[in-house]
Design a protein around this motif. Structure first.
Motif, PDB file in Angstrom:
ATOM      1  N   LEU A  24      10.830  -5.044 -12.011  1.00 26.53           N
ATOM      2  CA  LEU A  24      10.647  -6.393 -12.000  1.00 26.53           C
ATOM      3  C   LEU A  24       9.373  -6.948 -11.732  1.00 26.53           C
ATOM      4  O   LEU A  24       8.594  -6.361 -10.883  1.00 26.53           O
ATOM      5  N   VAL A  25       8.942  -8.093 -12.264  1.00 23.26           N
ATOM      6  CA  VAL A  25       7.751  -8.857 -12.236  1.00 23.26           C
ATOM      7  C   VAL A  25       8.238 -10.349 -11.447  1.00 23.26           C
ATOM      8  O   VAL A  25       8.967 -10.913 -12.013  1.00 23.26           O
ATOM      9  N   VAL A  26       7.905 -10.307 -10.018  1.00 24.94           N
ATOM     10  CA  VAL A  26       8.250 -11.408  -9.449  1.00 24.94           C
ATOM     11  C   VAL A  26       7.110 -12.320  -8.876  1.00 24.94           C
ATOM     12  O   VAL A  26       6.017 -11.815  -8.993  1.00 24.94           O
ATOM     13  N   PRO A  27       7.496 -13.605  -8.738  1.00 24.82           N
ATOM     14  CA  PRO A  27       6.363 -14.328  -8.399  1.00 24.82           C
ATOM     15  C   PRO A  27       5.635 -14.235  -7.262  1.00 24.82           C
ATOM     16  O   PRO A  27       6.113 -13.534  -6.257  1.00 24.82           O
ATOM     17  N   THR A  28       4.260 -14.360  -7.257  1.00 23.53           N
ATOM     18  CA  THR A  28       3.738 -14.109  -5.837  1.00 23.53           C
ATOM     19  C   THR A  28       3.855 -14.844  -4.870  1.00 23.53           C
ATOM     20  O   THR A  28       4.419 -16.275  -4.944  1.00 23.53           O
ATOM     21  N   GLY A  29       4.188 -14.242  -3.452  1.00 26.16           N
ATOM     22  CA  GLY A  29       4.908 -14.926  -2.503  1.00 26.16           C
ATOM     23  C   GLY A  29       6.360 -15.017  -2.158  1.00 26.16           C
ATOM     24  O   GLY A  29       6.911 -15.695  -1.567  1.00 26.16           O
ATOM     25  N   LYS A  87       2.955  -5.571  -5.525  1.00 26.50           N
ATOM     26  CA  LYS A  87       3.658  -6.112  -6.690  1.00 26.50           C
ATOM     27  C   LYS A  87       4.856  -7.066  -6.100  1.00 26.50           C
ATOM     28  O   LYS A  87       5.710  -7.719  -6.845  1.00 26.50           O
ATOM     29  N   GLY A  88       5.005  -6.965  -4.838  1.00 23.19           N
ATOM     30  CA  GLY A  88       5.890  -8.007  -3.993  1.00 23.19           C
ATOM     31  C   GLY A  88       7.049  -7.432  -4.024  1.00 23.19           C
ATOM     32  O   GLY A  88       8.196  -8.372  -3.725  1.00 23.19           O
ATOM     33  N   LEU A  89       7.436  -6.070  -4.420  1.00 28.55           N
ATOM     34  CA  LEU A  89       8.767  -5.631  -4.141  1.00 28.55           C
ATOM     35  C   LEU A  89       9.092  -5.195  -2.802  1.00 28.55           C
ATOM     36  O   LEU A  89       8.214  -5.082  -1.820  1.00 28.55           O
ATOM     37  N   ILE A  90      10.454  -5.051  -2.270  1.00 26.81           N
ATOM     38  CA  ILE A  90      10.743  -4.806  -1.033  1.00 26.81           C
ATOM     39  C   ILE A  90      11.561  -3.255  -0.882  1.00 26.81           C
ATOM     40  O   ILE A  90      11.998  -2.577  -1.763  1.00 26.81           O
ATOM     41  N   TRP A  91      11.856  -3.070   0.394  1.00 29.81           N
ATOM     42  CA  TRP A  91      12.811  -2.065   0.572  1.00 29.81           C
ATOM     43  C   TRP A  91      13.893  -2.307   1.327  1.00 29.81           C
ATOM     44  O   TRP A  91      14.829  -1.375   1.399  1.00 29.81           O
ATOM     45  N   GLY A  92      14.211  -3.662   1.856  1.00 27.06           N
ATOM     46  CA  GLY A  92      15.462  -3.831   2.245  1.00 27.06           C
ATOM     47  C   GLY A  92      15.810  -5.435   1.887  1.00 27.06           C
ATOM     48  O   GLY A  92      14.913  -6.223   1.517  1.00 27.06           O
ATOM     49  N   LEU A  93      17.159  -5.717   1.828  1.00 28.37           N
ATOM     50  CA  LEU A  93      17.717  -6.891   1.242  1.00 28.37           C
ATOM     51  C   LEU A  93      18.778  -7.208   2.027  1.00 28.37           C
ATOM     52  O   LEU A  93      19.966  -6.549   2.433  1.00 28.37           O
ATOM     53  N   SER A  94      18.703  -8.573   2.379  1.00 25.97           N
ATOM     54  CA  SER A  94      19.921  -9.224   3.352  1.00 25.97           C
ATOM     55  C   SER A  94      20.573 -10.249   2.373  1.00 25.97           C
ATOM     56  O   SER A  94      19.916 -11.173   1.638  1.00 25.97           O
ATOM     57  N   VAL A  95      21.885 -10.232   2.260  1.00 23.96           N
ATOM     58  CA  VAL A  95      22.821 -11.058   1.528  1.00 23.96           C
ATOM     59  C   VAL A  95      23.864 -11.649   2.454  1.00 23.96           C
ATOM     60  O   VAL A  95      24.523 -11.133   2.874  1.00 23.96           O
TER      61      VAL A  95
END
Length: 411
Positions: free
Chosen positions: A41-46, A355-363
């Motif tokens: 995925l290409v995500v917006p900066t910030g 690239k702004g990617l993550i290792w954790g996601l909170s829903v």
């Protein structure tokens, strides 16, 4: 005749050679396409990947009335942010609003029994202001100790369970099935107000449920309460448990004096289903009973500001033993100095890559998690659009189109 046979064979070989040559020509449109994953995925900066944000709510009233605060105008049950009783004066409490929203709604009942809704937009300081009309119905119960303020309860997230999901190959990118650790949580914070100050009333209630462990590394889940000091806590008690032998939670003061809870014993007490490689990530080996702890964090001080327990102060993370490697949600600073000193491949802020990617996601909902080696983008069809838009589109991607064959639903 012999020459003719040779000629015929030559024609056949020539045809085969031509056909073979024709097949070897590269045609991009005919090549098998690589399956797209979260890593592509290409995500917006910030983009911070957050689905809720901190806000504050100030309510001014002239009498005691029972009111509720919601994140939607219809005031549906699953959008309830807080319930409270006002009194003569103002009170301020923390809220968790949807990340792409600046509005909150206050529901009250008039003296004629009609339910009314007030709408307000957060100001530049992210504070939502309400003034309760004089026709609001007086509360049937007024306690002397809450005069010039009020009391109530705040819920994270809203009125149900939330979900945190991790990949455990930090600082490398993983397979992005987001099931290496999956925890469900819910938080309820009772409060009371004196004048303009709202304080936590006796104890914070926390629910934790272990839903999946699909990782291969020796991590365990932790919770840091960033703004709650250990010296203000009298006791942390497991007052109820289900499907686990764990009867207590280990906790200690962090390097800044903050409360940190260690759930390694919950992991150790949880067995994989017979024949399974992991816990509750394979459909043929589902865990029927998920371990759950209900915890009370009793305060030693009756003057702890309720705003010290805002939603973003609850820092769920993974860590290896003995202050080893930590994996947090994006933007959270590690508890100990374990962040890689070689930042190649990492972003400017904690726990984002370059690239702004993550290792954790909170829903902020009790969502189903993806099966082992399942593609998160195939399981949740709207997730890519949400991420690539920087959270502006498909805000409720987890309620959108799904592939249930790739999902393990919550019980």
């Amino acid at each position: 005749m012999k020459r003719k046979s040779i000629f015929t064979l030559s024609l056949l070989l020539g045809t085969l050679a031509f056909t073979s040559c024709e097949k070897s020509v590269y045609d991009a449109d005919k090549q098998p396409q690589k399956e797209k994953t979260v890593a592509d995925l290409v995500v917006p900066t910030g983009f911070d990947w957050k689905m809720v944000k901190n806000a504050q709510c100030e309510i001014t009233a002239q009498s005691a009335s029972d009111v509720s605060v919601y994140s939607d105008q219809e005031c549906t049950e699953n959008a309830m942010l807080a319930t409270l009783r006002t009194d003569n004066g103002s009170l301020t409490i923390p809220l968790s609003l949807p990340a792409n929203s600046k509005e909150a709604y206050l529901q009250y009942e008039t003296v004629n029994g009609k339910k009314m809704v007030l709408a307000a937009t957060a100001d530049k300081d992210n504070i939502v202001h309400f003034t309760l009309p004089q026709d609001s119905k007086p509360s049937s119960e007024t306690r002397a100790e809450t005069r010039n303020g009020g009391s109530g309860q705040i819920s994270y997230p809203n009125s149900g369970w939330g979900t945190v999901m991790f990949e455990d190959q930090f600082p490398s990118l993983g397979d992005y099935d987001f099931n290496d650790f999956v925890l469900a949580y819910r938080v309820q914070i009772p409060f009371k107000s004196y004048g303009h100050k709202s304080v936590i009333d006796e104890a914070i209630q926390l629910g934790i449920e272990l839903r999946a462990m699909g990782g291969s590394y020796p991590y365990a889940p932790y919770l840091r309460l960033k703004n709650l000091r250990a010296e203000d806590v009298e006791e942390i008690e497991v007052y109820q448990s289900f499907y686990t032998s764990v009867e207590e939670v280990n906790w200690f003061a962090g390097p800044d004096g903050e409360v940190i809870m260690d759930f390694r014993n919950l992991v150790a007490a949880t067995s994989k289903p017979s024949g399974s490689s992991f816990f509750n990530t394979e459909k043929e080996y589902l865990a029927k009973d998920l371990p759950q702890l209900n915890i009370a964090i009793y305060l030693d001080d009756d003057d702890v500001d309720v705003n010290s327990a805002d939603f973003e102060s609850f820092d769920f993370y993974l860590a290896k033993a003995d202050h080893g490697t930590e994996i947090h949600l994006g933007g959270y600073k590690p508890v100990y100095d374990t962040y890689p000193s070689d930042n190649s491949g990492l972003g400017k802020d904690y726990y984002y890559n370059n690239k702004g990617l993550i290792w954790g996601l909170s829903v902020p909902a009790p969502i189903a998690h993806v099966i082992e080696k399942g593609n998160f983008l195939d399981a949740y069809k709207d997730f890519a659009a949400w991420a690539m838009s920087g959270g502006q589109d498909k805000a409720n991607w987890y309620n959108g189109e799904k592939n249930n064959e790739l999902l393990i639903k919550t019980q």
